[in-house]
Design an enzyme around this catalytic site. Structure first.
Site, PDB file in Angstrom:
ATOM      1  N   CYS A  32      23.877  28.934   0.356  1.00 45.64           N
ATOM      2  CA  CYS A  32      24.577  27.686  -0.414  1.00 45.64           C
ATOM      3  C   CYS A  32      24.403  27.474   1.377  1.00 45.64           C
ATOM      4  O   CYS A  32      25.542  25.969   1.602  1.00 45.64           O
ATOM      5  CB  CYS A  32      26.065  28.592   0.111  1.00 45.64           C
ATOM      6  SG  CYS A  32      26.063  30.403   0.342  1.00 45.64           S
TER       7      CYS A  32
ATOM      8  N   GLU B  31      34.394  29.969  -2.114  1.00 45.93           N
ATOM      9  CA  GLU B  31      33.161  30.092  -1.565  1.00 45.93           C
ATOM     10  C   GLU B  31      32.719  29.014  -2.201  1.00 45.93           C
ATOM     11  O   GLU B  31      31.884  29.582  -3.208  1.00 45.93           O
ATOM     12  CB  GLU B  31      32.459  31.356  -1.434  1.00 45.93           C
ATOM     13  CG  GLU B  31      33.719  32.093  -1.076  1.00 45.93           C
ATOM     14  CD  GLU B  31      33.680  32.369   0.411  1.00 45.93           C
ATOM     15  OE1 GLU B  31      33.115  31.426   1.294  1.00 45.93           O
ATOM     16  OE2 GLU B  31      34.123  33.789   1.495  1.00 45.93           O
TER      17      GLU B  31
ATOM     18  N   GLU C 263      24.566  18.843  -2.362  1.00 47.94           N
ATOM     19  CA  GLU C 263      23.458  19.171  -1.962  1.00 47.94           C
ATOM     20  C   GLU C 263      22.335  19.666  -2.944  1.00 47.94           C
ATOM     21  O   GLU C 263      23.010  19.929  -3.968  1.00 47.94           O
ATOM     22  CB  GLU C 263      24.771  21.043  -1.975  1.00 47.94           C
ATOM     23  CG  GLU C 263      24.041  22.584  -2.176  1.00 47.94           C
ATOM     24  CD  GLU C 263      25.642  23.287  -2.635  1.00 47.94           C
ATOM     25  OE1 GLU C 263      25.906  22.558  -3.772  1.00 47.94           O
ATOM     26  OE2 GLU C 263      25.190  24.074  -1.950  1.00 47.94           O
TER      27      GLU C 263
ATOM     28  N   LYS D  65      32.966  38.889 -13.443  1.00 44.88           N
ATOM     29  CA  LYS D  65      31.607  37.799 -14.384  1.00 44.88           C
ATOM     30  C   LYS D  65      31.105  36.973 -13.437  1.00 44.88           C
ATOM     31  O   LYS D  65      30.772  36.274 -13.258  1.00 44.88           O
ATOM     32  CB  LYS D  65      32.383  36.649 -14.513  1.00 44.88           C
ATOM     33  CG  LYS D  65      32.820  36.254 -16.672  1.00 44.88           C
ATOM     34  CD  LYS D  65      31.347  35.597 -16.435  1.00 44.88           C
ATOM     35  CE  LYS D  65      30.531  34.412 -15.908  1.00 44.88           C
ATOM     36  NZ  LYS D  65      29.051  33.211 -15.508  1.00 44.88           N
TER      37      LYS D  65
END
Ligand code: NAD
Length: 467
Positions: free
Chosen positions: A270, A236, A370, A160
């Protein structure tokens, strides 16, 4: 099944990029059942290892053979420069499939120590049906990080992709079929996270979810797994990676590493080096050098311009989020050194210039959240103990770095930084032989390297007694 679609808006100019099938629960059911059927039939898992390898190698070659097409599709979806898509994303996707293709006929099982009348085989067996849910920042790279080891281990996969980046996922699957991967082994369902992503993660016949995305959604995925069939989960997740520069460091090398480490891919990385911890005496000199490197090397331009080093952010809503975080940071007392503003608005695209901000402290929102845009936060420190304390004072633990010419200190600090990867006097260097993933709320489980195979397998003991 429903015929519904949604329009993907191109980040490069805000115009419609295409209609994407909006999958639903029925599509996930069909894909999972096709994956299960393929797994149960043994058409892939029981194939001769050499044959599996040949198919995966053909797939890698087909990815390379369609490099320009895939690069253009990736750029239409993500807004990243087409040259980066071509020379980094497509190349690494093909190399990843090749790396795991090569493992198909090189994986051995074990024989455990027993008495002379017994033989205990410790077999590493595939789990079954793997659901892979992936983000939009490096679509093909992260998808192949899951597909390579999951398929080499003999599993079936239902992927997906993020709703922002469906195009290359579908094309990768077509190329896999062309390479000879049997039907049902690799399936793609496009659509929204809360619809198809959730349906996949909640499915009772999925054995594992390999997820890359935000920490927030990662927590939901664990909940879905816990409340359904206790499927395994590998996560992750996000990061706020510290890069520590001591006063004795090569400041030119450090400035280049920080600028590229934070601004590459418009900061939508990331493990971006978003928190610069600089020893107090060198802060100003370092920031001046970062400004020079950024102006000289990191050209922000339309993604189809060959000279572009960085392009657009992923979508309008994300652009707004990045700018709001910057504004909130300024209100809290952060100071702008340069950049961090919307630019090229006349194109209709979502561009933000690389920006550097001095945070009032390591507790400021710019130092903690973040941002996932080209925004660097600078925090001064005094002494090694404070540098390590600031570095670790975060929810995340994906990556970190230390710049110093004192190698004893470099090793001490690299051991103390709580992160899955720590670089010394460099940033973002890696290859497929090194595991990648996080500590703390950056998740668990590792992509890349031979160890990634482990998470898609389980051990099975077969004990035999000789009489
Ligand atoms: P996201 O968490 O919003 O989405 C990731 C994927 O999850 C998408 O496919 C999305 O459709 C799906 N999703 C969303 N809600 C869902 C739900 N309720 N159930 C199931 N699936 C759902 O993340 P994003 O915005 O696509 O990507 C950015 C994030 O990914 C950042 O936090 C970044 O740090 C992280 N990331 C981590 C790594 C890593 O290796 N650690 C790599 C790349 C990106």
């Amino acid at each position: 099944e429903t015929g519904l679609t949604f329009t993907r808006i191109r980040p490069m100019d805000g115009k419609p990029g295409g209609q994407i099938a909006r999958g639903g629960i029925a599509d996930i059911d069909r894909a999972v059942s096709s994956a299960r059927k393929a797994f149960a039939s043994g058409i892939w898992r029981k194939k001769e290892p050499l044959e599996k390898k040949k198919i995966m190698l053909r797939w890698a070659d087909l990815i390379r053979g369609h490099a320009e097409e895939l690069a253009l599709l990736e750029t239409i979806d993500t807004g990243k420069p087409v040259m980066a898509s071509l020379t980094v994303d497509v190349r690494l996707a093909a190399d990843c499939i090749q790396y795991y293709a090569e493992m198909c006929d090189k994986l051995y099982d074990e024989i455990a120590p027993t008495g002379p009348n017994d033989r205990a085989l410790v077999r590493k067996v595939p789990l079954g049906v793997i659901g892979a849910i992936t983000p939009w920042n490096y679509p093909m790279i992260i998808e192949t990080w899951k597909l390579g080891p999951a398929l080499a281990a003999g599993n079936s996969v239902v992927l997906k992709p993020a709703e922002q980046s469906s195009l290359t996922a579908v094309r990768l699957a077509e190329l896999a079929t062309e390479a000879g991967l049997p039907d049902g082994v690799f399936n793609v369902v496009t659509g929204y996270g809360e619809e198809v992503g959730k349906a996949l993660a909640c499915h009772m016949d999925v054995d594992m979810i390999a997820f890359t995305g935000s920490t927030e959604v990662g927590k939901l995925i664990m909940g879905y797994a816990a409340s359904t069939n206790l499927k395994r989960v590998a996560l992750e997740l996000g990061g706020k990676s510290p890069l520590i520069v001591f006063g004795d460091a090569d400041l030119d090398a450090a400035a280049s590493a920080v600028a590229w480490g934070c601004f590459y891919n418009s900061g939508e990385t990331c493990h971006a080096s978003t928190r610069l911890l600089a020893e107090r005496g060198v802060v100003d000199a370092l920031v001046a050098k970062i400004k020079e490197v950024t102006a000289r090397e990191i050209t922000l331009a339309h993604p189809l311009e060959p000279s572009a080093q960085i392009g657009a952010l992923i979508e309008d809503a994300h652009l707004g989020k990045v700018l709001d975080m910057v504004e909130a940071g300024l209100r809290e007392g952060a100071k702008r050194a340069f950049g961090g503003e919307r630019v090229m608005g006349e194109t209709g695209g979502y561009y933000v210039s690389p920006g550097v901000f001095f945070a009032p402290s390591n507790n400021a929102s710019l130092a903690r959240q973040e941002i996932f845009g080209p925004i660097l936060t600078v925090i001064p420190f005094d002494g090694e103990e404070e540098a390590v304390r600031f570095a670790n004072d975060t929810l995340y633990g994906l990556a970190g770095a230390v710049f110093t010419t004192d190698m004893s200190r470099a090793h001490r600090v690299s051991e103390d930084i709580q992160a899955g990867t720590v670089w010394i006097n460099c940033y973002d260097l890696s290859n497929f032989a090194t595991p990648f993933g996080g500590f703390k709320q950056s998740g668990f489980g590792r992509d890349r390297s031979v160890h990634a195979i482990d998470k898609y397998c389980d051990y099975k003991t077969i004990w035999q007694r000789f009489r």
